[in-house]
Design a protein around this motif. Structure first.
Motif, PDB file in Angstrom:
ATOM      1  N   ARG A   1      35.458  34.987  27.535  1.00  0.00           N
ATOM      2  CA  ARG A   1      35.972  33.695  27.071  1.00  0.00           C
ATOM      3  C   ARG A   1      34.952  32.953  26.223  1.00  0.00           C
ATOM      4  O   ARG A   1      35.316  32.240  25.287  1.00  0.00           O
ATOM      5  CB  ARG A   1      36.419  32.854  28.263  1.00  0.00           C
TER       6      ARG A   1
ATOM      7  N   ILE B   1      32.578  34.281  24.290  1.00  0.00           N
ATOM      8  CA  ILE B   1      32.515  34.902  22.963  1.00  0.00           C
ATOM      9  C   ILE B   1      33.778  34.579  22.173  1.00  0.00           C
ATOM     10  O   ILE B   1      33.732  34.284  20.979  1.00  0.00           O
ATOM     11  CB  ILE B   1      32.313  36.428  23.096  1.00  0.00           C
ATOM     12  N   ASP B   2      34.881  34.598  22.880  1.00  0.00           N
ATOM     13  CA  ASP B   2      36.149  34.245  22.251  1.00  0.00           C
ATOM     14  C   ASP B   2      36.072  32.828  21.686  1.00  0.00           C
ATOM     15  O   ASP B   2      36.452  32.560  20.545  1.00  0.00           O
ATOM     16  CB  ASP B   2      37.255  34.356  23.307  1.00  0.00           C
TER      17      ASP B   2
ATOM     18  N   ARG C   1      33.864  32.723  18.615  1.00  0.00           N
ATOM     19  CA  ARG C   1      34.494  33.303  17.435  1.00  0.00           C
ATOM     20  C   ARG C   1      35.549  32.365  16.862  1.00  0.00           C
ATOM     21  O   ARG C   1      35.678  32.208  15.660  1.00  0.00           O
ATOM     22  CB  ARG C   1      35.129  34.649  17.786  1.00  0.00           C
TER      23      ARG C   1
END
Lengths: 214, 295
Positions: free
Chosen positions: A95, A97-98, A101
């Protein structure tokens, strides 16, 4: 930033079993189970979210989102596939890294236009007993033994969510070199962890922790 | 992209770290799913990955985060129950794996560890709030609004007791122009908003257009103080909570607000919480009003 004492980790197999019971409580919708899970892992979850996002507000969102994910999906936790901690931290990492991004792409959180996650990309936590025996210091020591280039390759992938290709572009190293560093780093880290484990548990490795390597 | 076992072994380090390109990630997984051979390298290399996080020194988050997490979980359960009144046979709360898998929507990061627990897509959606506050207050002199008249129409149709409070307003609205006909129609969904506290006189109405434009009118709410806001949230059947927007209430206890780009999933449960400030990203305060916008 306040740094708390070392977070408690499961100390034995029976502790792991109690974790399984905890997950059963969460899966049954018992809020007390979630509270206990939070109390046990919130500091590690927040540390990971903060390391990835580098922003307290976003890290707080990620932690909340992650525990909510556990709350909703506890019934899908498979004890045989790894520890609760590994499962939770995988969710946090994912989550975080999501979120990064999406932030970089100026896309609002919650946008569902991204690719669908392939099913059954499962990774077992192969040494649940090892996890209970190695504290953060020992793991840190193991990672510090890696050559900087190997450590960087692993950390850029794990904490920054970069692909091998992106790591190559960022570091200026050829793609093949990045791949080699990643492989050597993981193999070496595994050996180091096994070594640390054998110091703690001279009786030997768990059955699934063999040194065999492809 | 069909892969050989040797190619999969070559890609294993990148795979276990989620560091392959998406096409390669999928191809490797497809191979593993169908390969008769064992791939011990995946366990051996992948087993290391969870410990990378353990190298971090734990950091204590703010104390309020615990309460926020627990409140969000409670709100999630409540939302599932509320929405589940119409859908509980389709998506039970804490559904078993197979059923839950059906609710998996999407994720943006493809990592093996992440997929260890495939989850519904993250729930936070920020619906842009149309800056109508000034417009709202400018229009406050008009007692008869679309909302009260829409509520009247709903009352006439079938929803009487829910909109008790709005019904009272109707008495003062009979002589006003009927703009509500422009709001409620065959393509809109309406929800009378009932108080969680049965002793409360608060009430309201929500009307959602197919375009995602949401009208909310409320009455008899306690006035907000300081940074307090009433925050509108919606929850879909998946349990994902989306923040719609906030508003404040003065001593009149009344407000009419509009929001745009609100999710239009079937069986949305709308609820309004009293929050300490407008910066919350998850419901933390008590639920004051709620209603279901059924498709």
């Amino acid at each position: 930033m306040e740094v708390p004492p070392q977070m408690a980790v499961p100390e034995s197999l029976s502790e792991d079993q109690s974790e399984a019971e905890l997950m059963r409580q969460v899966a049954a919708g018992e809020i007390g189970g979630l509270e206990a899970l939070y109390d046990r892992y919130h500091a590690m979850a927040y540390a990971l979210a903060l390391r990835i996002t580098t922003e307290t507000g976003l890290a707080e969102d990620v932690v909340q989102d992650s525990f909510l994910g556990v709350w909703r999906n506890a019934g899908r936790y498979a004890e045989a596939r790894g520890t609760v901690r590994s499962w939770l931290l995988a969710i946090v990492r994912h989550r975080a890294i999501d979120a990064m991004r999406r932030q970089r792409a100026s896309v609002a959180l919650g946008d569902e236009s991204e690719e669908v996650l392939p099913a059954n990309l499962t990774l077992p936590d192969i040494w649940p007993e090892v996890a209970g025996r190695l504290d953060g210091e020992r793991v840190r020591a193991a990672i510090q033994t890696l050559p900087p280039a190997q450590r960087d390759a692993i950390e850029l992938a794990y904490f920054d969510g970069l692909t091998q290709r992106e790591i190559a572009a960022r570091t200026g190293a050829p793609l093949g070199t990045v791949k080699s560093r990643m492989r050597l780093g993981l193999v070496s880290l595994r050996e180091q962890l096994i070594g640390q484990y054998e110091e703690v548990m001279p009786s030997g490795l768990p059955a699934n922790g063999k040194r065999r390597m492809a | 992209m069909a892969m050989t076992c040797d190619r999969v072994r070559e890609l294993a380090p990148g795979f276990v770290l989620g560091a392959l390109d998406i096409e390669e990630m999928i191809a490797v997984q497809d191979h593993l799913d169908g390969c008769a051979e064992t791939h011990p390298e995946m366990d051996e290399l992948g087993g290391v990955v969870p410990y990378i996080a353990q190298s971090l020194t734990p950091v204590e988050p703010p104390a309020w985060l615990r309460e926020s997490v627990i409140a969000a979980a409670k709100a999630d359960s409540l939302a599932r129950r509320r929405v589940g009144k119409g859908a509980e046979h389709r998506i039970p709360a804490h559904a078993p794996a197979a059923a839950a898998a059906a609710t998996v929507a999407a994720t943006a990061v493809v990592t093996p560890e992440a997929s260890f627990a495939p989850e519904p897509a993250t729930g936070l959606e920020l619906a842009p709030v149309i800056p109508l506050r000034s417009r709202i207050w400018a229009r406050r002199g008009r007692i008869a609004t679309w909302a009260t008249r829409a509520a009247a129409a709903l009352l006439v149709v079938s929803l009487g007791s829910y909109a008790y409070v709005v019904q009272n307003d109707l008495k003062n609205a009979q002589h006003q122009a009927p703009p509500w006909v422009n709001v409620i129609g065959p393509e809109t969904r309406q929800a009378p908003l009932a108080p969680t506290n049965a002793a409360s006189k608060a009430g309201g109405l929500a009307v959602l257009q197919q375009t995602g434009h949401l009208y909310v009118a409320v009455n008899h709410l306690d006035a907000t103080a300081g940074d307090q806001v009433y925050m509108v949230w919606v929850t879909a059947e998946t349990g994902d909570v989306s923040r719609v927007g906030s508003f404040t209430i003065d001593s009149s206890g009344w407000a009419q607000v509009e929001f745009d780009r609100v999710p239009t999933s079937p069986n949305l449960w709308l609820f309004i919480c009293l929050e300490p400030n407008g910066g919350v990203t998850r419901p933390t305060g008590p639920i004051i009003l709620s209603g279901t916008l059924s498709a």
